[in-house]
Design an enzyme around this catalytic site. Sequence first.
Site, PDB file in Angstrom:
ATOM      1  CE  LYS A  97      -4.484  -1.730  -7.996  1.00 19.32           C
ATOM      2  NZ  LYS A  97      -4.438  -2.789  -6.964  1.00 19.32           N
ATOM      3  CB  SER A 157      -5.524  -1.185  -3.567  1.00 17.59           C
ATOM      4  OG  SER A 157      -4.851  -2.209  -4.282  1.00 17.59           O
ATOM      5  CB  SER A 198      -5.674  -5.243  -3.870  1.00 12.12           C
ATOM      6  OG  SER A 198      -5.401  -4.430  -2.771  1.00 12.12           O
TER       7      SER A 198
HETATM    8  N1  GLN Z   1      -5.880  -4.023   1.869  1.00 11.28           N
HETATM    9  C1  GLN Z   1      -4.522  -4.479   1.846  1.00 11.28           C
HETATM   10  C2  GLN Z   1      -3.597  -3.336   2.171  1.00 11.28           C
HETATM   11  O1  GLN Z   1      -4.071  -2.292   2.422  1.00 11.28           O
HETATM   12  C3  GLN Z   1      -4.196  -5.110   0.526  1.00 11.28           C
HETATM   13  C4  GLN Z   1      -3.620  -4.209  -0.500  1.00 11.28           C
HETATM   14  C5  GLN Z   1      -3.264  -4.925  -1.765  1.00 11.28           C
HETATM   15  O2  GLN Z   1      -3.569  -6.103  -1.937  1.00 11.28           O
HETATM   16  N2  GLN Z   1      -2.600  -4.219  -2.641  1.00 11.28           N
HETATM   17  O3  GLN Z   1      -2.404  -3.482   2.176  1.00 11.28           O
END
Ligand code: GLN
Length: 483
Positions: free
Chosen positions: A76, A151, A175
Amino acid sequence: MHQLTLANISKALAAKQFSVRELTSHLLTRIEQLDPQLNSFITLSKDSALQQAEAADELRSTGISAPLLGVPLAHKDLFCTEGVRTSCASKMLDNFVAPYTAAVVDNLNKAGCISLGKLNMDEFAMGSSGETSFYGASKNPWDTSRVPGGSSSGSAVAVAARLVPASTGSDSGGSIRQPAAFTGLTGIKPTYGRISRWGMTAYASSFDQAGFLAHTAEDCAMLLQATAGFDERDSTSAQQPVDNYVEALSQPLKGLRVGLPQEYFDSRLDSRIGDVVHTAIDQLKQLGATFVDISLPSLPHAVPAYYVIASAEASTNLARFDGVRYGYRCEDPKDLEDLYLRSRNEAFGEEVKRRIMIGTYALSTGYYDAYYLKAQKIRRLIKNDFDSAFKNVDLILGPTTPNLPWQLGSKVNDPVAAYLEDIYTVPANLAGIPGLSMPAGMIDGLPVGVQLLAPYFQEARLLQVAHQFQQHTDWHARTPAGF
Ligand code: GLN
């Protein structure tokens, strides 16, 4: 070769069925051919990957054989990698090359892994669809008109399309687990502090946790084994002994008590996903697990509490991107104020700006008690809910997401609708407990994930249960058409 799991690649390399170089160039060719339609990579490290492959082949030829020696991965793009751009999918860091390598990546490199490149994501890990990336959204290989989740969107897409056998991700609110569910993968978010955060770009520091996306629990176990452990460079890293995750996989499930939180099965849940979860429950019963109903009464408050605290932390973490030290700088600033304002305004995307503003507001003198402090109290209630649930059960099971992957573009103008999709994943981050999503069915050609949650540092139990499930099902072995 690209159909093999990481564990089987490891075996095939040991048996000299193919060389690391053959495997690496095969995957690089697939990425060049197939990724233009998926957009899962931000940076492809072709030359260095081939060099690493040759070095791994040489080590193997001298008789050295470690399980991950020569196994290709991709990371990532929020893990710092020395000499290779780390963009966080933001215009702010489009040209940023870190002077050091993140602990997770470093440990994997030391274990012998090859890095094929850096993967697309929501900008600074803020999002659940991949659509906030400065480089454009990644597409779900099961249906390229749909989101792959986020994400860690590129991390999911690249593995699901079999461009790379496994990837790193980060999970602050879901995410890893949510994109794993949306693309038919196994994704693990370890306990907060289990893997060092050193060199992982901070979004919401009290939630951020590195983890993995792969086809199987066995693959996740191998990667966790190489990366879990204390790191003095991360003050929140846990001084807790590391279990033998790989050995634990084969333990039978007899006697396992699993809790089903009633709040995970209410009207928010697509009933077809509920059916898939119940089929998985029946399969686990046949393997010896017993199920009891439990309650996590504070669950309805999890999403608002998460978005207040995460945005507050993001607003302070992202203050470092000021156009002065590194990252984007606007042209011809008039003065210092203009430099700050325009650099940040021109380089941050909309979602990042929204969260910086929400976070700054929630932390401001007049509102701190009403928002930030209140959210912290809810966070404690959620932790208490899990603590009391785990007095009676070994594991908690439910859906990973309330809905199937949505159409690209359909939620971009409604951020709150997207936030609400996180309802089943954020509680684990609020409490800091480990979670895993495993593929357990398909609806209309789209994968469905089942989520397992365990007490602190019980990653071995999560992996064991998912592994036993995968010994008796084949959802994890499916490949989207065309890949
Ligand atoms: N979907 C969540 C957010 O938008 C989780 C993001 C994450 O885990 N980095 O914050």
